[in-house]
Design an enzyme around this catalytic site. Structure first.
Site, PDB file in Angstrom:
ATOM      1  N   SER A  46       1.471  -7.605  -1.203  1.00  0.00           N
ATOM      2  CA  SER A  46       2.183  -8.665  -0.466  1.00  0.00           C
ATOM      3  C   SER A  46       1.348  -9.927  -0.259  1.00  0.00           C
ATOM      4  O   SER A  46       1.874 -10.954   0.161  1.00  0.00           O
ATOM      5  CB  SER A  46       2.705  -8.141   0.871  1.00  0.00           C
ATOM      6  OG  SER A  46       1.683  -8.086   1.837  1.00  0.00           O
TER       7      SER A  46
ATOM      8  N   THR B 157       0.815  -1.219   0.000  1.00  0.00           N
ATOM      9  CA  THR B 157       0.000   0.000   0.000  1.00  0.00           C
ATOM     10  C   THR B 157       0.846   1.266   0.000  1.00  0.00           C
ATOM     11  O   THR B 157       0.471   2.267  -0.616  1.00  0.00           O
ATOM     12  CB  THR B 157      -0.913   0.003   1.253  1.00  0.00           C
ATOM     13  OG1 THR B 157      -1.790  -1.105   1.140  1.00  0.00           O
ATOM     14  CG2 THR B 157      -1.723   1.273   1.369  1.00  0.00           C
TER      15      THR B 157
ATOM     16  N   THR C 282       3.413  -9.502  14.566  1.00  0.00           N
ATOM     17  CA  THR C 282       2.249 -10.048  13.882  1.00  0.00           C
ATOM     18  C   THR C 282       1.314  -8.900  13.534  1.00  0.00           C
ATOM     19  O   THR C 282       1.249  -7.906  14.263  1.00  0.00           O
ATOM     20  CB  THR C 282       1.567 -11.138  14.761  1.00  0.00           C
ATOM     21  OG1 THR C 282       0.586 -11.805  13.983  1.00  0.00           O
ATOM     22  CG2 THR C 282       0.911 -10.586  16.013  1.00  0.00           C
TER      23      THR C 282
ATOM     24  N   THR D  11       1.658  -4.750   4.149  1.00  0.00           N
ATOM     25  CA  THR D  11       1.503  -5.148   5.555  1.00  0.00           C
ATOM     26  C   THR D  11       0.922  -6.548   5.710  1.00  0.00           C
ATOM     27  O   THR D  11       1.140  -7.195   6.731  1.00  0.00           O
ATOM     28  CB  THR D  11       0.575  -4.156   6.296  1.00  0.00           C
ATOM     29  OG1 THR D  11      -0.705  -4.141   5.651  1.00  0.00           O
ATOM     30  CG2 THR D  11       1.155  -2.769   6.320  1.00  0.00           C
ATOM     31  N   ASP D  12       0.153  -7.005   4.707  1.00  0.00           N
ATOM     32  CA  ASP D  12      -0.581  -8.261   4.895  1.00  0.00           C
ATOM     33  C   ASP D  12       0.328  -9.435   5.264  1.00  0.00           C
ATOM     34  O   ASP D  12      -0.023 -10.251   6.116  1.00  0.00           O
ATOM     35  CB  ASP D  12      -1.393  -8.606   3.634  1.00  0.00           C
ATOM     36  CG  ASP D  12      -2.599  -7.692   3.480  1.00  0.00           C
ATOM     37  OD1 ASP D  12      -2.985  -7.040   4.471  1.00  0.00           O
ATOM     38  OD2 ASP D  12      -3.162  -7.636   2.371  1.00  0.00           O
TER      39      ASP D  12
ATOM     40  N   GLN E 299      -3.245 -20.461  19.636  1.00  0.00           N
ATOM     41  CA  GLN E 299      -4.092 -19.512  18.880  1.00  0.00           C
ATOM     42  C   GLN E 299      -4.153 -18.158  19.574  1.00  0.00           C
ATOM     43  O   GLN E 299      -4.575 -17.162  18.979  1.00  0.00           O
ATOM     44  CB  GLN E 299      -5.522 -20.049  18.799  1.00  0.00           C
ATOM     45  CG  GLN E 299      -5.669 -21.290  17.974  1.00  0.00           C
ATOM     46  CD  GLN E 299      -7.100 -21.832  17.989  1.00  0.00           C
ATOM     47  OE1 GLN E 299      -8.029 -21.162  18.428  1.00  0.00           O
ATOM     48  NE2 GLN E 299      -7.245 -23.052  17.525  1.00  0.00           N
ATOM     49  N   CYS E 300      -3.792 -18.126  20.879  1.00  0.00           N
ATOM     50  CA  CYS E 300      -3.859 -16.864  21.629  1.00  0.00           C
ATOM     51  C   CYS E 300      -2.808 -15.898  21.080  1.00  0.00           C
ATOM     52  O   CYS E 300      -1.733 -16.309  20.648  1.00  0.00           O
ATOM     53  CB  CYS E 300      -3.557 -17.079  23.105  1.00  0.00           C
ATOM     54  SG  CYS E 300      -4.787 -18.076  23.918  1.00  0.00           S
TER      55      CYS E 300
HETATM   56  N1  ASP Z   1      -2.666  -5.631   0.485  1.00  0.00           N
HETATM   57  C1  ASP Z   1      -1.602  -4.737   0.857  1.00  0.00           C
HETATM   58  C2  ASP Z   1      -0.308  -5.521   0.853  1.00  0.00           C
HETATM   59  O1  ASP Z   1      -0.082  -6.282   1.738  1.00  0.00           O
HETATM   60  C3  ASP Z   1      -1.884  -4.164   2.197  1.00  0.00           C
HETATM   61  C4  ASP Z   1      -0.849  -3.217   2.728  1.00  0.00           C
HETATM   62  O2  ASP Z   1       0.235  -3.013   2.234  1.00  0.00           O
HETATM   63  O3  ASP Z   1      -1.154  -2.619   3.771  1.00  0.00           O
HETATM   64  O4  ASP Z   1       0.471  -5.397  -0.051  1.00  0.00           O
END
Ligand code: ASP
Length: 344
Positions: free
Chosen positions: A59, A14, A167, A90-91, A280-281
């Protein structure tokens, strides 16, 4: 002291996207436009070069081959730069950053992953502050000229996290990342505060950086849930394509105790599958000795992932399985704290 030099590696995400006028979806654009949007970068007393991936990716499309390309690029340009900033979506940022933390051996320079929730061209973007602080951290040195943070890390919304502890916890807030089982390595306010006692330092600052390039990706993740069926569990644990399975269990490493479930886990162990238990926590650790619902897993050959994130357990398995053909060697190394990824 010499002027620091930083390589910004732009993979996509993004941070560098803009709206497609045709369908209004966000698509990547080139790095020169990022630089135009962040004139602050020109004010640093350090030399900044960039390398742009082709094609740039969202990503969600990241592949281990991209991790290999980033690792090779860092190795090949290692002597030219004092630090590296990786611009990434970020993903899957925590997956990629965790992978790099296990792929790079004898790291003595910072590798800082960052990105943003809003594209850098938008007025309220978080990308500018994330990028500028990441460059400052990547360039920071002590009086001896050694890097302040010679680790792979993730910088997001004022916090620097160890990569393999991070995470993604929020899909829209600016504080999208967290490190529930380990405190931040640094915090950016008026000044950047570095928590030196938490930062890992190399044993030998002058050792050559090497890369674990080989990755074995035959790993599945099984999230335990009420109503899970024997067929699903068997397909995942005993499937011919998997060499290892990460079991995402409840609480401190608990799963159902039904005979059919434990029988399938035993069957998978007898097939020499590597079975790792993570919780999972969001925070806390696995302790299979605590409850009667955890002990049968341990007895059936499941090993503890301790307080590992799923992202880190996956990356560690890819690297260790790429390195060893003997599953017992992989199991033994999994239990070791290799890059600060688990607390034992
Ligand atoms: N879908 C985007 C990515 O992971 C989301 C982001 O960058 O925040 O590339």
């Amino acid at each position: 002291m010499n002027r620091s030099s930083i390589l910004i590696i732009y993979t996509g995400g993004t941070i560098g996207m803009k709206e497609d006028p045709v369908d209004s979806t966000l698509k990547p654009f080139d790095f020169s436009q990022i630089l135009e949007s962040v004139p602050e970068l020109g004010k640093f007393a350090c030399k900044i070069d960039s390398y742009t991936f082709n094609p740039l990716i969202d990503s969600s499309d990241v592949e281990p081959s991209i991790w290999q390309s980033i690792a090779r690029l860092i190795r090949d340009r290692y002597d030219e730069y004092d630090g590296f900033v990786v611009l990434h979506g970020t993903d899957t940022m925590s997956y990629s950053a965790s992978a790099l933390s296990f792929m790079l051996n004898s790291l003595s320079k910072p590798v800082v992953f960052t990105g943003s929730q809003l594209p850098i061209g938008k007025p309220r973007t978080d990308g500018r502050e994330n990028l500028v602080s990441s460059v400052e951290i990547a360039a920071a040195k002590d009086e001896q000229g050694n890097a302040l943070v010679p680790e792979v890390c993730v910088f997001f919304d004022s916090h620097l996290y160890r990569a393999n502890r991070s995470t993604k916890v929020n899909s829209e807030n600016f504080d999208a990342f967290n490190s529930p089982n380990f405190p931040p390595l640094a915090e950016a306010g008026i000044n950047i505060k570095y928590y030196d006692v938490l930062i890992r330092k190399p044993q030998n600052w002058y050792e050559r950086l090497t890369v674990n390039e080989e990755l074995d990706t035959r790993v599945s993740i099984l999230k335990i849930h009420p109503g899970i069926t024997a067929q699903v569990v068997r397909n995942i644990l005993c499937g011919p394509e998997t060499r290892a399975v990460i079991l995402e269990t409840y609480g401190s490493g608990n799963s159902l105790t039904k005979d059919w479930f434990i029988d399938i886990v035993r069957e998978a162990s007898a097939m020499d599958k590597i079975l790792v238990n993570v919780t999972q926590c969001l925070g806390g650790t696995v302790n299979m000795d605590l409850y009667a619902t955890g002990k049968p897993l341990k007895d059936a050959g499941v090993i503890s992932g301790y307080d590992s994130t799923t992202e880190s357990a996956l990356a560690k398995l890819f690297v260790l399985m790429g390195r060893y053909s003997d599953n017992d060697k992989v199991r033994a190394a999994l239990l070791e704290d290799l890059r600060g990824e688990i607390s034992r």
